[in-house]
Design a protein around this motif. Sequence first.
Motif, PDB file in Angstrom:
ATOM      1  N   THR A 193       9.546 -19.547 -16.867  1.00 13.55           N
ATOM      2  CA  THR A 193       8.413 -20.026 -17.649  1.00 13.55           C
ATOM      3  C   THR A 193       7.205 -19.110 -17.483  1.00 13.55           C
ATOM      4  OG1 THR A 193       9.157 -22.261 -17.164  1.00 13.55           O
ATOM      5  CG2 THR A 193       6.974 -22.026 -18.124  1.00 13.55           C
ATOM      6  N   VAL A 245      12.141 -19.967 -12.016  1.00 13.33           N
ATOM      7  CA  VAL A 245      12.270 -20.285 -13.429  1.00 13.33           C
ATOM      8  C   VAL A 245      11.422 -19.284 -14.198  1.00 13.33           C
ATOM      9  CG1 VAL A 245      12.762 -22.725 -13.063  1.00 13.33           C
ATOM     10  CG2 VAL A 245      10.386 -21.978 -13.314  1.00 13.33           C
ATOM     11  N   ARG A 281      12.641 -21.799 -21.502  1.00 10.33           N
ATOM     12  CA  ARG A 281      11.771 -22.522 -20.571  1.00 10.33           C
ATOM     13  C   ARG A 281      10.407 -22.809 -21.191  1.00 10.33           C
ATOM     14  NH1 ARG A 281      14.416 -24.441 -16.058  1.00 10.33           N
ATOM     15  NH2 ARG A 281      12.279 -25.051 -15.553  1.00 10.33           N
TER      16      ARG A 281
END
Length: 583
Positions: free
Chosen positions: A119, A117, A196
Amino acid sequence: MGGQPSSPLNKQQQQCLRGQADTLLRDFLPCYRGRLAASVLQQVSRELGPQEPAGCQLLRSKKLPRVCEHRGPLTQLQGQPPRWQTIFCVLRGDGCLEWFSHKEEYERGGRPLRSTVLTGYTLLTSQRAYLRLLDALCPGSSEEHTQEDSDSLLEVPVSFPLFLQHPFRRHLCFSATTREAQRAWRLALQGGIRLRGTVLQRSQAPAAWAFLDAVRLYRQHQGHFGDDDVTLGSDAEVLAALLMRELLPALRAQTPPSLRGAGRARAWAWTELLDAVHTVVLARVSAGLRSFQPEKDGLLESLERTIRPDVDHTLQLRARVAGRLRTDVQGLLESCLRREVDAQLPRVTRMLLSTVEATIVAVRTLLAQGMDRLCRHLRQNPSGARLRREVYSFGEMPWDPELMQICYREAERGKGQLGQLVAPFGFLGMQSLVFGAQDLAQQLMADAVATFLQLADQCLTTALNCDQAAQQLEKVRGRVLKELPEFDGDVLAVGSQALTTKDIYEDVIREVLLERINRELRKALDASDASCTLGGYSEAPWEEEEDEETEPQRERGACPMQPGSRAEVQTLCPLPPSGTFRS
């Protein structure tokens, strides 16, 4: 840099990290529980508060924020020793990046080699800037790195690099095949990073509000009263980042000189160590929050049953207590604000105002261009199939990174100006403010597009010819632009309700400060020469220069010092089928 190496942590070290994560949760969860009541009261009071007339606001888009899925071949620096290898990458709509050994593996539905992800990542598109970043991770590495170390990184010229850097995770080094592919991937990846990062800030759930407030209070208890980008990400990612920041000094001091290699190779090894620590911490925090979920759901349900029937009395009680507290602190607070705040507030207000105002002006201009394009197609080329394609493209505008880039860049331009707040105020939350302005731009565009499409579908009838239909669309255009809000002070106003005297006391101080902020915003808006009218906008497509490369501003973990159809009105001018303009 992309393989799946064994962890550099032994079992004892991993268990120690799990214990520290458990300690963090033990200290944090009581604060989180306490803020749930305040957040439920906040939600109920908002629901029962005065609402704007339905005819005076945009419809709320029902489409959830997302990233347009992007996929294609890239090369990745991976393996030991590192080598550039061809892979097939896919960026999912939820901001998750996956890569496969080849395209056929993806098309067969195979498992990716790895996924992550986005983030907390920062994207660099300059190889020189990335090498400077590695050198900064290990001071002296630019002098120490050997020719072999340099060649392993620069073995193949990186003409179109895409370097993803994270303060606590392994770096990801990709390269595109052309400048056009690099730009498309840059826009897609930047959208995924923002999506995110702002998941909690965009949430309307009381639990998310409570979590963010609990993080603020938890950090205050640790002596951190400034603002930074620590709340970007999911709840587990935020808590993991908090603990990683606490662990960094000890990691620097205790890490043995066993990091392999020298210079930039040592910097890579340091990022791999941080990645291993972060993986353990994130897994433990995630497990702890999952265990807390049933208790949290029960608390929210109980608070809803308790607060909603008696909310009027609760709010009246809060107002009385707040009034008494305000009387007690008014004099001292006003004196403090005059001394510490009044001189700085106009400057801060102008900085924030200019960033958000420029972004909203760009949204209005882009929206007007899209609506005008639809009207023009209806007059000039009213083919049902062609018009449906144009309507679909218009409906996808908020999720099109290329079209929305003009709005996002206006917000990004303000980052340098916001950086001037670091020295006088210790403010390090520039990225959160930029992401917030970009989220605002996307949400306003989504709401305006949804409103236009619904109003257009309602006003177009079988009694209209093409010119009449286009005139109706132009009326809808004017109405939507009138409803699209111009910037006002409410965008920056943030407040909270509370149930305890301590929380009310803090809110009183906030409310007095917000009164000053709102006064300053009104003065700045009255004096502003900026206009949100649409005069002078260009019909030509936006020609955008490449974004200037900037190095990440966030804290980095440096390594140890060792390195249905409508009837046709006219045969030659059929109207679009029913539902063409529905979002």
